[in-house]
Design a protein around this motif. Structure first.
Motif, short mmCIF file in Angstrom:
data_model
loop_
_atom_site.label_atom_id
_atom_site.label_comp_id
_atom_site.label_asym_id
_atom_site.label_seq_id
_atom_site.Cartn_x
_atom_site.Cartn_y
_atom_site.Cartn_z
N GLY A 93 34.92 45.91 32.51
CA GLY A 93 35.36 46.19 31.03
C GLY A 93 35.97 44.94 30.28
N ASP A 94 36.81 45.32 29.63
CA ASP A 94 37.82 43.99 29.00
C ASP A 94 38.90 43.83 29.58
N THR A 95 39.25 44.30 30.96
CA THR A 95 40.40 44.14 31.64
C THR A 95 40.50 42.74 32.21
N PRO A 96 41.84 42.08 32.34
CA PRO A 96 42.95 43.00 32.23
C PRO A 96 43.30 43.62 30.65
N ILE A 97 43.67 44.69 30.67
CA ILE A 97 44.38 45.13 29.31
C ILE A 97 45.78 45.54 29.40
N GLN A 98 46.43 45.54 28.31
CA GLN A 98 47.69 46.34 28.29
C GLN A 98 47.78 47.87 28.00
N LEU A 99 48.55 48.50 28.71
CA LEU A 99 48.61 49.95 28.58
C LEU A 99 49.73 50.13 27.63
N PRO A 100 49.58 51.30 26.92
CA PRO A 100 50.74 51.50 25.88
C PRO A 100 52.16 51.49 26.48
N ASP A 101 52.41 51.76 27.89
CA ASP A 101 53.93 51.74 28.23
C ASP A 101 54.11 50.11 28.72
N GLY A 102 53.14 49.06 28.32
CA GLY A 102 53.56 47.72 28.82
C GLY A 102 53.07 47.35 29.89
N ARG A 103 52.46 48.27 30.76
CA ARG A 103 51.86 47.48 32.03
C ARG A 103 50.58 47.18 31.78
N ASN A 104 49.96 46.25 32.78
CA ASN A 104 48.71 46.01 32.76
C ASN A 104 47.75 46.90 33.42
N PHE A 105 46.58 46.99 33.09
CA PHE A 105 45.34 47.82 33.92
C PHE A 105 44.20 46.71 34.22
N ILE A 106 44.14 46.57 35.37
CA ILE A 106 42.98 45.97 35.86
C ILE A 106 41.92 46.49 36.72
N LEU A 107 40.58 46.38 36.36
CA LEU A 107 39.48 47.07 37.04
C LEU A 107 38.70 45.99 37.60
N ILE A 108 38.54 46.24 39.08
CA ILE A 108 37.30 45.39 39.70
C ILE A 108 36.93 46.27 40.61
N GLN A 109 35.73 45.65 41.49
CA GLN A 109 35.23 46.32 42.59
C GLN A 109 35.64 46.02 44.06
N ASP A 110 35.39 46.56 44.82
CA ASP A 110 35.56 45.83 46.41
C ASP A 110 34.20 45.35 46.84
N PRO A 111 33.88 44.87 47.82
CA PRO A 111 32.61 44.22 48.15
C PRO A 111 31.41 45.53 48.20
N ASP A 112 31.79 46.56 48.31
CA ASP A 112 30.98 47.61 48.30
C ASP A 112 30.63 48.51 47.06
N GLY A 113 31.34 48.13 45.90
CA GLY A 113 31.24 48.84 44.76
C GLY A 113 32.35 49.93 44.53
N VAL A 114 33.30 50.08 45.53
CA VAL A 114 34.35 51.01 45.17
C VAL A 114 35.27 50.57 44.13
N PHE A 115 35.43 51.32 43.01
CA PHE A 115 36.22 50.74 41.87
C PHE A 115 37.77 50.76 42.29
N ILE A 116 38.49 49.49 42.09
CA ILE A 116 39.88 49.37 42.33
C ILE A 116 40.53 49.07 41.02
N GLU A 117 41.44 50.29 40.63
CA GLU A 117 42.39 49.99 39.56
C GLU A 117 43.50 49.39 39.95
N ILE A 118 44.12 48.34 39.26
CA ILE A 118 45.46 47.63 39.61
C ILE A 118 46.23 47.96 38.16
N ILE A 119 47.50 48.62 38.47
CA ILE A 119 48.34 48.86 37.36
C ILE A 119 49.75 48.33 37.69
N GLY A 120 50.21 47.33 37.00
CA GLY A 120 51.46 46.57 37.26
C GLY A 120 51.93 45.77 35.85
#
Length: 167
Positions: free
Chosen positions: A139-166
């Protein structure tokens, strides 16, 4: 004496829920993920996501058969945690050499476990590791969430989506 049946039913339901919750030995769960390549996935989850390998289970084919897990295939399970603590959730990786999952998909394209969320204090270092390892941001990640944290979306080597929030 007038009995409030609704209050009695609510009390029974509440007691049943508490009883079921008290039945658990741990307050965490272990999540098993079948991966196409164990070493590649271990590298991703330890060196990119920062997890640590905390153990392994080497189970023979007879256990795989009698337990109903593999139908008779042996399995080597690598156990990872965010922190080596008895209170930490376990991610258990195992590989049978299956084909790699199609990476050009979205969470709505398949049933089953599709994504895992990691909550971290600072996203700075993980963004650096993602970029250094040429892992595609989705997507367009990293993006900033309304609460100020960042949202990142990637995939592991087998395609499992990994959300990272911080932060």
């Amino acid at each position: 004496m007038k009995i409030n049946y609704i209050a009695c039913i609510m009390l029974v339901l509440t007691f049943s829920t508490v009883q079921a919750q008290d039945n658990y030995e741990k307050l965490t769960i272990s999540i098993g993920v079948v991966v196409s390549d164990l070493e590649t996935s271990l590298d991703f989850y330890t060196n990119i996501m920062g997890m640590e390998e905390t153990g392994e289970l080497d189970l023979d084919g007879s256990f795989g058969k009698v337990s109903g897990l593999t139908g008779g295939k042996p399995l080597l399970v690598k156990i990872l945690k965010l922190k080596n603590s008895p209170d930490a959730t376990e991610l258990k990786l195992v590989s049978f050499g299956n084909e790699k999952t199609d990476m050009d998909n979205h969470i709505q394209d398949q049933n089953g476990m599709q994504y895992t969320t990691f909550f971290i204090n600072s996203t700075e270092n993980i963004i650096k590791r993602i970029r250094e390892n040429n892992i595609k941001f989705l997507g367009d990640t990293p993006i900033q969430l309304p609460d100020g944290r960042n949202f990142i979306l990637i995939q592991d080597p087998d395609g499992v989506f990994i959300e990272i929030i911080g932060h």
